[in-house]
Design an enzyme around this catalytic site. Structure first.
Site, PDB file in Angstrom:
ATOM      1  N   HIS A 195       8.110  -5.020 -24.667  1.00 20.12           N
ATOM      2  CA  HIS A 195       8.498  -3.683 -25.129  1.00 20.12           C
ATOM      3  C   HIS A 195       9.998  -3.483 -24.969  1.00 20.12           C
ATOM      4  CE1 HIS A 195       4.270  -1.890 -24.175  1.00 20.12           C
ATOM      5  NE2 HIS A 195       4.281  -2.616 -25.267  1.00 20.12           N
ATOM      6  N   GLU A 439       1.172 -16.054 -45.436  1.00 17.47           N
ATOM      7  CA  GLU A 439       1.666 -16.498 -44.129  1.00 17.47           C
ATOM      8  C   GLU A 439       0.785 -17.576 -43.506  1.00 17.47           C
ATOM      9  OE1 GLU A 439       2.077 -12.989 -41.701  1.00 17.47           O
ATOM     10  OE2 GLU A 439       0.235 -12.116 -42.454  1.00 17.47           O
ATOM     11  N   ASP A 463       4.938 -16.099 -39.444  1.00 16.33           N
ATOM     12  CA  ASP A 463       3.666 -16.788 -39.233  1.00 16.33           C
ATOM     13  C   ASP A 463       3.570 -18.065 -40.061  1.00 16.33           C
ATOM     14  OD1 ASP A 463       2.135 -15.419 -37.284  1.00 16.33           O
ATOM     15  OD2 ASP A 463       2.069 -13.712 -38.645  1.00 16.33           O
ATOM     16  N   CYS A 510       9.221 -11.163 -46.445  1.00 14.10           N
ATOM     17  CA  CYS A 510       9.476 -10.117 -45.446  1.00 14.10           C
ATOM     18  C   CYS A 510       9.552 -10.682 -44.027  1.00 14.10           C
ATOM     19  CB  CYS A 510       8.421  -9.019 -45.528  1.00 14.10           C
ATOM     20  SG  CYS A 510       6.760  -9.612 -45.231  1.00 14.10           S
TER      21      CYS A 510
HETATM   22  C1  PEP Z   1       5.548 -12.617 -40.776  1.00 14.33           C
HETATM   23  O1  PEP Z   1       4.612 -13.227 -40.241  1.00 14.33           O
HETATM   24  O2  PEP Z   1       6.544 -13.172 -41.271  1.00 14.33           O
HETATM   25  C2  PEP Z   1       5.534 -11.152 -40.826  1.00 14.33           C
HETATM   26  C3  PEP Z   1       6.447 -10.473 -41.490  1.00 14.33           C
HETATM   27  O3  PEP Z   1       4.569 -10.523 -40.127  1.00 14.33           O
HETATM   28  P1  PEP Z   1       4.589 -10.296 -38.539  1.00 14.33           P
HETATM   29  O4  PEP Z   1       5.924 -10.730 -38.025  1.00 14.33           O
HETATM   30  O5  PEP Z   1       4.333  -8.845 -38.352  1.00 14.33           O
HETATM   31  O6  PEP Z   1       3.464 -11.159 -38.097  1.00 14.33           O
HETATM   32 MG    MG Z   2       2.784 -12.218 -39.826  1.00  8.49          MG
END
Ligand code: PEP
Ligand code: MG
Length: 581
Positions: A195, A439, A463, A510
């Site tokens: 956190h 992912e 991921d 993303c």
């Molecule tokens: C990712 O896996 O790249 C992603 C954007 O999701 P998170 O980081 O929330 O798993």
């Molecule tokens: Mg992810």
């Protein structure tokens, strides 16, 4: 002699200043037996300390600066809840009564027992909750030893410009210190997903964590350099290093404040290609920063934080209220709501499945898998997203898809929910765009099939890299294999982008890879046209986009796909990043 200590850089930036060591460990907890006539008094002493701790945290909560962009109250509320939980005090009280232990030692026994339970858990998130136990217990211990401390223990005005070094810091400490003008902080414990690390990033405080045994090498008031970007601190730096860092610090601060000039500028390459530049967001309050950096909308709204630090998951009304609040702030810009991605390293409680502990949580029942298994978590969220779609530019995104059955199952559920809403006369966007994260390598390889079922794709490299390289993204020991430039990763990205083009649907990215400006040109060359990045990185990525020429980048990006190693890719990238491409 200059000493360099390496940890994990969790919040970028350079700070140069004197160290203030917060020595609040548990080393000197007194242990003694009390007389039987002292038992009642000792129990009262324990309860008074707990009540004082509660009062301190409430006071911290009231002093959260209004400008803070993250929902810190929920972190503090979690600690308050723990203080109200009898599990902490009941056992300590029993030890005082039956074994005649002093309050400090009785509390330590209960702390050790609770921490042992958390440590034995396989779930990475639950393991980190032992830090919360420690934060709460340490606060009570400090009060027991010094019954009338200041409302908080960090000396106010002394801290301006100081770099704090502590064994660990609570979110409450972090907020207070930001308020008191600290330059940076370093801790011996803590990881990227704690956190406190999340808060440091959101508050813009440079920070390095995981500097094991740093207090053996650093003394109060030592002059140090902290590099939150590279995760290093330098003690006793010589004049030359000091000058190098001072120059870098000045350059970086000028650079970042100068970027604001690009806020309104179009994200367009030199050859006139328009790039969609969106923001990744976690909390409703973060939406203010979307406007500050001039993002074209939100490409990833991680809804896990809605489920955090609470016993019960949010119901449909709460989901809807939150999404409407966010849409209101976005004022017509697109909002991509990712459905719950709970599990593995995700920092959430609400709706956490009770029962068996998974031995490989990252490969287990997380995200869409969990949602399909637990309709009580999933349906209220889906219905709320549908209902919110009547009030703004909403897109729905599914996490961790690994096959077409999962998509088909969700589409059937959504059709049923739409029928319910129709029957009840509740409005929603009948053409709500539905997409998914790519992912999992299986989804990347079959992206063409997935693309035929959906309206958009978004590559989650965090991921995708973890699963392609077979490494746990939160495991320190294999982090060195976490390699965005591995040719296998690039080939997967390239084939997802091709699938999007061929199906004529947007394929965005993303994951964190999209927010690192060193990768921008490579990704443009591979065909990426929609980036979704943390707001803190958005303007630097935009700057690189505006200085790039895609025609020139494509050939080099193709070469990167056929490189034999990430080292070779790195060399190609250097070539791309050195000139005006
Ligand atoms: C990712 O896996 O790249 C992603 C954007 O999701 P998170 O980081 O929330 O798993
Ligand atoms: Mg992810």
């Amino acid at each position: 002699m200059t000493i360099a200590l390496h940890g994990s850089g969790v919040s970028r930036g350079i700070a140069i200043g004197r160290i203030h060591i917060l020595d609040r460990g548990q080393t000197d907890i007194p242990e003694y037996r009390i007389e039987s006539q002292q038992i009642a008094g000792e129990i009262t002493r324990l309860h008074t300390a707990v009540a004082t701790a509660r009062q301190q945290l409430r006071s911290v909560r009231e002093h959260i600066p209004a400008t803070t962009t993250v929902d810190i109250s929920s972190f503090i509320d979690a600690h308050l809840l723990m203080l109200e939980d009898a599990v902490l005090t009941q056992e300590a009280e029993r030890l005082i009564r039956e074994q005649q232990l002093n309050a400090e030692w009785a509390l330590k026994q209960q702390r050790d027992a609770l921490v042992a339970v958390f440590e034995a858990m396989d779930d990475a998130y639950l393991r980190t909750r032992k830090d919360d136990v420690d934060h709460v217990v340490n606060r009570i211990q400090r009060i027991l030893r010094k019954p009338s401390p200041a409302a908080h223990e960090i000396p106010d005005s002394k801290l301006i410009g100081h770099i704090i070094l502590a064994d660990d810091l609570t979110p409450a400490d972090t907020v207070l210190m930001q308020h008191q003008g600290i330059a940076a902080f370093a801790t011996e414990h803590g990881g990227l997903t704690s956190h406190t690390a999340i808060l440091a990033r959101s508050l813009g405080i440079p920070a390095v964590v995981g500097l094991h045994e740093a207090r053996r090498y650093i003394h109060q008031d030592d002059q140090i350099i902290l590099d939150g970007t590279r995760g290093v601190i330098l003690i006793d730096a010589d004049a030359r290093s000091l000058k190098v860092y001072q120059d870098r610090q000045e350059r970086e601060s000028k650079y970042y404040s100068g970027l604001i000039r690009l806020r309104e500028a179009p994200a367009r390459t030199q050859d006139g290609t328009h790039i969609e530049l969106l923001a990744n967001i976690e909390l409703p309050r973060d939406f203010d920063t979307v406007r500050v950096v001039g993002a074209a909308g939100v490409g990833l709204y991680r809804t896990e934080f809605l489920f955090m630090n609470r016993e019960q998951p949010p119901d449909e009304a709460e989901h809807l209220r939150t999404y409407l609040e966010v849409l209101d702030k976005l004022n017509g810009l697109p909002l991509t709501i990712r459905t719950l991605d709970l599990g593995a390293d995700k920092q959430v409680d609400g709706g956490r499945q009770k029962g068996s502990v998974q031995s490989n949580p990252a490969l287990g029942l997380r995200a869409i898998r969990l949602c399909l298994k637990e309709p009580s978590l999933f349906l209220p969220q889906l219905r709320a997203i549908l209902r919110a779609s009547a009030h703004g530019n909403v897109r729905l995104m599914l996490p961790m898809i690994s096959n077409t059955q999962e998509i088909e199952q969700v589409l059937v559920i959504i059709d049923e929910l739409k029928a319910d809403l129709d029957a009840a006369g509740i409005p929603y966007n009948k053409k709500l765009p539905i997409g998914c994260m790519i992912e999992v390598p299986a989804a990347a390889i079959c992206a063409d099939i997935i693309a035929s079922l959906l309206d958009f794709l978004s590559i989650g490299t965090n991921d995708l890299i973890q699963y392609t390289m077979a490494i746990d993204r939160v495991n320190d020991e294999v982090n060195y294999l976490y390699d965005p430039l591995h040719p296998a990763v690039l080939r997967l990205i390239s084939s997802v982008l091709r699938a999007g083009r061929e199906a004529n649907i947007p394929a965005a990215m993303c994951g964190e890879m999209a927010g690192d400006k060193r990768n921008t040109r490579l990704l443009l060359g591979l065909g990426l046209r929609e980036f979704s990045v943390h707001p803190a990185n958005l303007l630097e990525v935009k700057e690189t986009i505006t200085e790039s020429n895609i025609d020139h980048l494509q050939t080099l990006a193709q070469q990167a796909l056929f490189a034999r190693s990430s080292k070779e890719v790195d060399m190609i990238m250097e070539q791309m990043n050195s000139g005006l491409f």
